[in-house]
Scaffold this motif. Sequence first.
Motif, PDB file in Angstrom:
ATOM      1  N   ARG A  74      24.477  74.219  51.679  1.00 18.85           N
ATOM      2  CA  ARG A  74      22.343  73.313  51.927  1.00 18.85           C
ATOM      3  C   ARG A  74      21.846  72.961  50.754  1.00 18.85           C
ATOM      4  O   ARG A  74      21.154  72.049  50.937  1.00 18.85           O
ATOM      5  N   LYS A  83      23.168  62.972  47.658  1.00 19.42           N
ATOM      6  CA  LYS A  83      24.165  62.171  47.797  1.00 19.42           C
ATOM      7  C   LYS A  83      25.486  62.763  47.458  1.00 19.42           C
ATOM      8  O   LYS A  83      26.787  62.097  46.896  1.00 19.42           O
ATOM      9  N   LEU A  85      28.688  64.021  48.287  1.00 17.51           N
ATOM     10  CA  LEU A  85      30.087  63.393  49.055  1.00 17.51           C
ATOM     11  C   LEU A  85      30.248  61.520  49.195  1.00 17.51           C
ATOM     12  O   LEU A  85      31.029  61.241  49.599  1.00 17.51           O
ATOM     13  N   GLU A  86      28.955  61.138  49.101  1.00 10.73           N
ATOM     14  CA  GLU A  86      28.873  60.206  48.879  1.00 10.73           C
ATOM     15  C   GLU A  86      29.046  59.167  47.273  1.00 10.73           C
ATOM     16  O   GLU A  86      30.019  58.303  47.596  1.00 10.73           O
ATOM     17  N   ARG A 151      35.314  69.716  47.790  1.00 12.18           N
ATOM     18  CA  ARG A 151      34.962  70.816  48.303  1.00 12.18           C
ATOM     19  C   ARG A 151      35.444  71.981  46.368  1.00 12.18           C
ATOM     20  O   ARG A 151      34.433  72.643  46.495  1.00 12.18           O
ATOM     21  N   TYR A 225      19.451  68.248  56.417  1.00 14.38           N
ATOM     22  CA  TYR A 225      20.151  66.685  56.578  1.00 14.38           C
ATOM     23  C   TYR A 225      21.203  67.200  55.543  1.00 14.38           C
ATOM     24  O   TYR A 225      21.512  65.585  55.334  1.00 14.38           O
ATOM     25  N   ALA A 226      21.169  68.076  54.865  1.00 11.39           N
ATOM     26  CA  ALA A 226      22.191  67.850  53.593  1.00 11.39           C
ATOM     27  C   ALA A 226      24.102  68.025  54.301  1.00 11.39           C
ATOM     28  O   ALA A 226      23.861  68.855  55.187  1.00 11.39           O
ATOM     29  N   ASP A 227      24.722  67.365  53.693  1.00 13.00           N
ATOM     30  CA  ASP A 227      26.207  66.801  53.891  1.00 13.00           C
ATOM     31  C   ASP A 227      27.082  68.499  53.318  1.00 13.00           C
ATOM     32  O   ASP A 227      26.574  67.502  52.050  1.00 13.00           O
ATOM     33  N   VAL A 228      27.643  69.100  53.485  1.00 15.41           N
ATOM     34  CA  VAL A 228      28.510  69.788  52.395  1.00 15.41           C
ATOM     35  C   VAL A 228      29.678  69.571  52.634  1.00 15.41           C
ATOM     36  O   VAL A 228      29.852  68.970  53.787  1.00 15.41           O
ATOM     37  N   ARG A 230      33.431  70.561  53.811  1.00 16.00           N
ATOM     38  CA  ARG A 230      33.887  72.063  54.683  1.00 16.00           C
ATOM     39  C   ARG A 230      35.444  72.299  54.335  1.00 16.00           C
ATOM     40  O   ARG A 230      36.031  72.207  53.330  1.00 16.00           O
TER      41      ARG A 230
END
Length: 230
Positions: A74, A83, A85-86, A151, A225-228, A230
């Motif tokens: 994170r 961004k 993952l986007e 990933r 707020y960080a998306d990582v 899975r």
Amino acid sequence: MTWRRLGQFALALLGLILLYQLWMLGWIVYWQWHNPSMTAFMSEQQSRLESETGEAVLQHQWVAYEAISPQLKRALVASEDAKFLEHEGFDWEGIQAAWEKNLAKGRIVAGGSTISQQLAKNLFLSSQRTPWRKGQEAVVTVMLEAVMDKRRIFEIYLNVIEWGDGIFGAEAAARHHFRTSAARLSAPQAARLAAMVPNPRYYDHHPNDRRLARKAAIIVRRMAYADVPR
């Protein structure tokens, strides 16, 4: 030299460039299933250390994605590529913001590179800032995003980026800086490591620099707020 020979030379050069791209693509496909033991950037730093100190023992130990603290994941996304993952390899808004910031300062103070771009540079390229290197970095970034999922890109990134003088990867960084494993890193420790990424050798030798502490504090606040992957 005649125009015919010029044409032949240009075709030969184009063929070599194409072969070079295919060579890199082959390695990327291989690394989808196998872990890199050495990168171009590691090799460059090893040569530098040999020339400066006469010895070059890199600290590097590969660990699986699951064996790396979610806090570090994170922290790196919050610090380096919010961004991740986007986008598909390039954060165009981030690049534009970095360009404007550099113009305002009159020098390079921000890079705007994504995690995928940073990995492309580390795997194959040198640390020199040249138009050719940036162009090749873009090509490799496209290859990485086409062959690997987020990933796998992130797993390799976590294991090969520089975190000090001869220190590469999350496990070596955790042990060198905090005497713990990558799996046991706390949020403050992870934020500090993430804050080191833009200038790891400097902060390795100047751990009490106030800028490092300030940046780490900012990263801690952003981590939630960080998306990582899975």
